[in-house]
Design an enzyme around this catalytic site. Structure first.
Site, PDB file in Angstrom:
ATOM      1  CD  GLU A   1      -3.047  -0.876   0.322  1.00 45.75           C
ATOM      2  OE1 GLU A   1      -3.329   0.273  -0.097  1.00 45.75           O
ATOM      3  OE2 GLU A   1      -3.642  -1.891  -0.057  1.00 45.75           O
TER       4      GLU A   1
ATOM      5  CB  ALA B   1       2.251  -3.975  -9.298  1.00 44.84           C
ATOM      6  CG  HIS B   2      -2.289  -3.532  -4.322  1.00 49.95           C
ATOM      7  ND1 HIS B   2      -3.673  -3.537  -4.414  1.00 49.95           N
ATOM      8  CD2 HIS B   2      -1.982  -2.895  -3.158  1.00 49.95           C
ATOM      9  CE1 HIS B   2      -4.174  -2.928  -3.349  1.00 49.95           C
ATOM     10  NE2 HIS B   2      -3.169  -2.538  -2.571  1.00 49.95           N
ATOM     11  CB  VAL B   3       2.500  -0.593  -4.991  1.00 57.52           C
ATOM     12  CG1 VAL B   3       3.487  -0.915  -6.095  1.00 57.52           C
ATOM     13  CG2 VAL B   3       2.925   0.656  -4.238  1.00 57.52           C
TER      14      VAL B   3
END
Length: 132
Positions: free
Chosen positions: A62, A85-87
């Site tokens: 995060e 990607a999540h970030v």
């Protein structure tokens, strides 16, 4: 492929930077904070605006609270998160500049600015300017 990216970027004249999230159009400013691993600080809240200078990002982290920009120094492994990607998605949603710096000399200069108030601005998809 990611390990050879710095050499490919150099041969193709793509520049020293890879911008994953543009951040705000007027740039990002904050106090440079050196972090070994983004996962170690992802749940932290910074009291004052921060620009994180990071050695490792897996892509599943995060974005910490009050972080204006994240610069990954890719001088050691060349490994970096991709745009999905999540970030990367979180950084785009929060308008946080997320970029990768491949040039060793610039990595050293940026790392030496720890504790100083700096300004970063994404100029193009492969160029970022930084100054005090």
């Amino acid at each position: 492929m990611k390990k050879t990216e710095p050499q490919v970027r150099q041969k193709a004249n793509l520049g020293d930077w890879l911008v994953i999230s543009q951040g705000r159009s007027y740039g990002s400013r904050g106090y440079a904070t050196r972090v070994r691993n983004l996962a170690d600080v992802m749940l932290d809240t910074y009291e004052r605006r921060a620009v994180l200078i990071v050695d490792r990002i897996t892509g599943e982290e995060e974005v910490p609270a009050n972080v204006q920009a994240i610069v990954l120094l890719a001088h050691e492994t060349g490994d970096h998160p991709d745009v999905l990607a999540h970030v990367s998605v979180r950084a785009r949603n929060l308008k946080v500049l997320l970029c990768v710096l491949f040039d060793q000399e610039k990595c050293n200069k940026l790392a030496a600015l720890e504790g100083k108030h700096i300004f970063l601005q994404s100029i193009t998809a492969d160029d970022v300017k930084f100054e005090l």
